[in-house]
Design a protein around this motif. Structure first.
Motif, PDB file in Angstrom:
ATOM      1  N   UNK A 118       0.856  -1.183   0.000  1.00 29.63           N
ATOM      2  CA  UNK A 118       0.000   0.000   0.000  1.00 29.63           C
ATOM      3  C   UNK A 118       0.892   1.234   0.000  1.00 29.63           C
ATOM      4  N   UNK A 119       2.062   1.081  -0.617  1.00 29.07           N
ATOM      5  CA  UNK A 119       3.096   2.101  -0.531  1.00 29.07           C
ATOM      6  C   UNK A 119       3.201   2.949  -1.796  1.00 29.07           C
ATOM      7  N   UNK A 120       3.599   2.353  -2.891  1.00 25.77           N
ATOM      8  CA  UNK A 120       3.929   3.142  -4.068  1.00 25.77           C
ATOM      9  C   UNK A 120       2.690   3.788  -4.692  1.00 25.77           C
ATOM     10  N   UNK A 121       2.884   5.012  -5.174  1.00 20.69           N
ATOM     11  CA  UNK A 121       1.795   5.747  -5.802  1.00 20.69           C
ATOM     12  C   UNK A 121       1.563   5.283  -7.222  1.00 20.69           C
ATOM     13  N   UNK A 122       0.825   4.208  -7.379  1.00 22.45           N
ATOM     14  CA  UNK A 122       0.512   3.653  -8.695  1.00 22.45           C
ATOM     15  C   UNK A 122      -0.977   3.355  -8.759  1.00 22.45           C
ATOM     16  N   UNK A 123      -1.465   3.103  -9.980  1.00 24.03           N
ATOM     17  CA  UNK A 123      -2.832   2.625 -10.154  1.00 24.03           C
ATOM     18  C   UNK A 123      -2.777   1.213 -10.710  1.00 24.03           C
ATOM     19  N   UNK A 124      -3.858   0.466 -10.520  1.00 25.39           N
ATOM     20  CA  UNK A 124      -3.817  -0.941 -10.898  1.00 25.39           C
ATOM     21  C   UNK A 124      -4.149  -1.173 -12.366  1.00 25.39           C
ATOM     22  N   UNK A 125      -4.631  -0.128 -13.073  1.00 20.05           N
ATOM     23  CA  UNK A 125      -5.014  -0.350 -14.456  1.00 20.05           C
ATOM     24  C   UNK A 125      -3.875  -0.024 -15.427  1.00 20.05           C
ATOM     25  N   UNK A 126      -3.981  -0.550 -16.613  1.00 15.95           N
ATOM     26  CA  UNK A 126      -3.034  -0.248 -17.681  1.00 15.95           C
ATOM     27  C   UNK A 126      -3.687   0.724 -18.656  1.00 15.95           C
ATOM     28  N   UNK A 127      -2.949   1.228 -19.648  1.00 12.51           N
ATOM     29  CA  UNK A 127      -3.534   2.193 -20.586  1.00 12.51           C
ATOM     30  C   UNK A 127      -4.714   1.609 -21.353  1.00 12.51           C
ATOM     31  N   UNK A 128      -5.522   2.473 -21.964  1.00 11.01           N
ATOM     32  CA  UNK A 128      -6.682   1.995 -22.729  1.00 11.01           C
ATOM     33  C   UNK A 128      -6.280   0.977 -23.792  1.00 11.01           C
TER      34      UNK A 128
ATOM     35  N   UNK B  17      -0.617   8.288 -13.791  1.00  8.14           N
ATOM     36  CA  UNK B  17      -1.694   7.746 -12.981  1.00  8.14           C
ATOM     37  C   UNK B  17      -2.996   7.666 -13.771  1.00  8.14           C
ATOM     38  N   UNK B  18      -3.391   8.775 -14.402  1.00 10.35           N
ATOM     39  CA  UNK B  18      -4.696   8.827 -15.054  1.00 10.35           C
ATOM     40  C   UNK B  18      -4.867   7.727 -16.092  1.00 10.35           C
ATOM     41  N   UNK B  19      -3.879   7.575 -16.945  1.00 14.17           N
ATOM     42  CA  UNK B  19      -3.987   6.606 -18.032  1.00 14.17           C
ATOM     43  C   UNK B  19      -3.172   5.334 -17.776  1.00 14.17           C
ATOM     44  N   UNK B  20      -2.766   5.124 -16.535  1.00  9.33           N
ATOM     45  CA  UNK B  20      -2.036   3.903 -16.186  1.00  9.33           C
ATOM     46  C   UNK B  20      -0.723   3.763 -16.938  1.00  9.33           C
ATOM     47  N   UNK B  21      -0.024   4.881 -17.157  1.00 15.02           N
ATOM     48  CA  UNK B  21       1.186   4.884 -17.979  1.00 15.02           C
ATOM     49  C   UNK B  21       2.445   5.084 -17.140  1.00 15.02           C
ATOM     50  N   UNK B  22       2.477   4.532 -15.929  1.00 19.56           N
ATOM     51  CA  UNK B  22       3.616   4.765 -15.040  1.00 19.56           C
ATOM     52  C   UNK B  22       4.949   4.448 -15.705  1.00 19.56           C
TER      53      UNK B  22
ATOM     54  N   UNK C  17      -5.363  10.221 -25.180  1.00 18.34           N
ATOM     55  CA  UNK C  17      -6.120  11.470 -25.155  1.00 18.34           C
ATOM     56  C   UNK C  17      -7.329  11.400 -26.082  1.00 18.34           C
ATOM     57  N   UNK C  18      -7.163  10.722 -27.206  1.00 13.33           N
ATOM     58  CA  UNK C  18      -8.265  10.607 -28.164  1.00 13.33           C
ATOM     59  C   UNK C  18      -9.435   9.826 -27.566  1.00 13.33           C
ATOM     60  N   UNK C  19      -9.126   8.885 -26.679  1.00 10.94           N
ATOM     61  CA  UNK C  19     -10.195   8.135 -26.010  1.00 10.94           C
ATOM     62  C   UNK C  19     -10.908   9.011 -24.993  1.00 10.94           C
ATOM     63  N   UNK C  20     -10.153   9.874 -24.328  1.00 13.08           N
ATOM     64  CA  UNK C  20     -10.759  10.930 -23.542  1.00 13.08           C
ATOM     65  C   UNK C  20     -10.829  10.708 -22.047  1.00 13.08           C
ATOM     66  N   UNK C  21     -11.116  11.783 -21.303  1.00 14.24           N
ATOM     67  CA  UNK C  21     -11.085  11.737 -19.838  1.00 14.24           C
ATOM     68  C   UNK C  21     -12.181  10.900 -19.205  1.00 14.24           C
ATOM     69  N   UNK C  22     -13.271  10.662 -19.931  1.00 15.89           N
ATOM     70  CA  UNK C  22     -14.335   9.845 -19.340  1.00 15.89           C
ATOM     71  C   UNK C  22     -13.840   8.433 -19.044  1.00 15.89           C
ATOM     72  N   UNK C  23     -12.930   7.926 -19.877  1.00 18.32           N
ATOM     73  CA  UNK C  23     -12.337   6.612 -19.626  1.00 18.32           C
ATOM     74  C   UNK C  23     -11.611   6.629 -18.281  1.00 18.32           C
ATOM     75  N   UNK C  24     -10.862   7.701 -18.030  1.00 25.25           N
ATOM     76  CA  UNK C  24     -10.127   7.818 -16.765  1.00 25.25           C
ATOM     77  C   UNK C  24     -11.100   7.887 -15.592  1.00 25.25           C
ATOM     78  N   UNK C  25     -12.108   8.717 -15.728  1.00 20.28           N
ATOM     79  CA  UNK C  25     -13.061   8.898 -14.625  1.00 20.28           C
ATOM     80  C   UNK C  25     -13.764   7.588 -14.276  1.00 20.28           C
ATOM     81  N   UNK C  26     -13.996   6.752 -15.279  1.00 23.10           N
ATOM     82  CA  UNK C  26     -14.605   5.449 -15.009  1.00 23.10           C
ATOM     83  C   UNK C  26     -13.687   4.577 -14.156  1.00 23.10           C
ATOM     84  N   UNK C  27     -12.386   4.656 -14.391  1.00 23.62           N
ATOM     85  CA  UNK C  27     -11.442   3.880 -13.574  1.00 23.62           C
ATOM     86  C   UNK C  27     -11.403   4.424 -12.148  1.00 23.62           C
ATOM     87  N   UNK C  28     -11.383   5.746 -12.040  1.00 19.76           N
ATOM     88  CA  UNK C  28     -11.237   6.391 -10.735  1.00 19.76           C
ATOM     89  C   UNK C  28     -12.431   6.101  -9.824  1.00 19.76           C
TER      90      UNK C  28
END
Length: 394
Positions: free
Chosen positions: A35-45, A232-237, A280-291
């Motif tokens: 529960x340490x590193x600042x990452x998200x569990x998803x990968x890019x679209x 973080x937003x697009x899982x592109x760490x 970016x072409x897929x858009x922020x709604x994709x990110x908001x759904x993950x969040x």
């Protein structure tokens, strides 16, 4: 002559990166959960990844690009900044992640010996960036005891003194606390910086990570520079793409940023920039759904932290972090508590002392899916119950 005598003092005197230390702890504990590193569990679209596969063999993918970023990506980012962030007078430079963006800015805006301002709890890598560039006068301001929001009254007093700090920086929403800075407070901080003649650098890495109906906002001015990230937003760490939105009217700033950029990465990886464009072409709604799904993780971990008592946990309005106070007797032992939780209970968190907050821990709720988060939370709760009841039992 010892080895240390041959090393640069600016490197030797820079704090050791806490994430490297945490990774060593993690590797040393069998079956530990993080529960340490600042990452998200998803990968890019998936659609964006499919497009990237198609250009791997194309010659331009293996060549250098323009220092400031691919034209198509910069154009898309300019539109995004105008439409989503209400930034209409900003130029864009693409960087190899937001950390590199911050280093670029420190090297461009600050000289060794300048004073700068941060607020506790601060982002540890930003603090290190100041240290390793010879900035030793790092003024760390307090946060509001209840909200952790930056204390603007303190900032006003500091900016009225000589020498005037060259730069003030905040993260919104915050790392390590997840604290949200509302627009009126952000504007007041901006006005204070403008009056004093200081730069304001705002890290917006977690712009899409807002909860409970709160809205992220940006502000613009000839003294304000905004940092953003795809990590973080697009899982592109691991792809390493960030960008700087800097005031177009600031004379010479773009030219000086290019000098730094050309001597560090030259350009962000071309294939990564193309993935950013396709995302970016897929858009922020994709990110908001993950969040949206992270709200469950936050609730699970808030419950796991309950043994620390009422009022011990703060932050979490945004980003992917909670900030939790350990029992008073561990004020100076937060790193030892982190080691103990890892070795005895198999769960890893970040010590608050790495962010100027000794006696606290940072918990990330972004890196695990819900079922895995529940498993980690059980371990964390058991560990904290024992810590409060019996101490660090060996």
């Amino acid at each position: 002559m010892g080895t240390y005598a041959k090393l640069a003092r600016r490197a030797v005197e820079t704090d050791s990166p806490v994430m490297v230390q945490i990774q060593e702890i993690f590797r040393g504990v069998k079956d530990a959960v993080s529960l340490a590193q600042g990452v998200v569990y998803w990968k890019p679209p998936e659609k964006a990844l499919e497009k990237v596969k198609e250009i791997v063999d194309e010659p331009f993918t293996s060549r250098y690009g323009g220092d400031e970023g691919l034209p198509a990506l910069r154009e898309a980012l300019t539109r995004k900044l105008q439409q989503e962030n209400k930034l209409y007078k900003s130029s864009v430079m693409v960087t190899a992640g937001a950390n590199q963006a911050f280093v670029n800015l420190v090297l461009t805006l600050c000289d060794a010996g300048d004073s700068v301002v941060m607020f506790a709890p601060y982002y540890f890598n930003s603090y290190m960036s100041f240290q390793m560039t010879g900035i030793t006068n790092i003024l760390v301001g307090p946060g509001n005891p209840k909200t952790l929001q930056p204390d603007a009254d303190w900032l006003e007093r500091v900016l009225s003194n000589k020498p005037i700090p060259k730069l003030v920086t905040v993260v919104n929403p915050g790392n390590p606390s997840g604290t949200y800075i509302p627009e009126p407070l952000l504007k007041r901080i901006s006005d204070l910086c403008k009056s004093a003649g200081s730069w304001l650098v705002v890290d917006n890495t977690y712009e899409y990570f807002m909860y409970d109906g709160l809205k992220h906002s940006c502000i613009e001015g000839d003294h304000i520079i905004n940092i953003f990230s795809f990590s973080k937003a697009y899982g592109m760490m691991g792809w390493r793409v960030g960008y700087i939105a800097y005031p177009a009217e600031a004379e010479g700033l773009g030219d000086q940023l290019l000098k730094v950029q050309d001597n560090i990465p030259i350009c962000a990886p071309i294939i990564s920039q193309r993935l950013a464009l396709y995302s970016l072409e897929i858009g922020p709604e994709w990110v908001k759904d993950q969040v949206k799904d992270l709200v469950k993780n936050r609730r699970i971990l808030l419950e796991a932290l309950s043994p620390l008592g009422e009022g011990a946990v703060k932050g979490g309005e945004g980003a992917i972090y909670l900030w939790a106070k350990l029992p008073d007797k561990y004020q100076d032992d937060d790193f030892e508590v982190v080691r103990w939780l890892a070795k005895r209970h198999g769960v890893v968190v970040i010590p608050g002392s790495a962010s100027g907050g000794p006696g606290y821990v940072r918990i990330s709720f972004g890196g695990l899916k819900e079922a895995d988060c529940e498993f980690a939370a059980l371990r964390l709760r058991k560990g904290l119950e024992e810590l409060v009841r019996d101490g660090m039992v060996q």
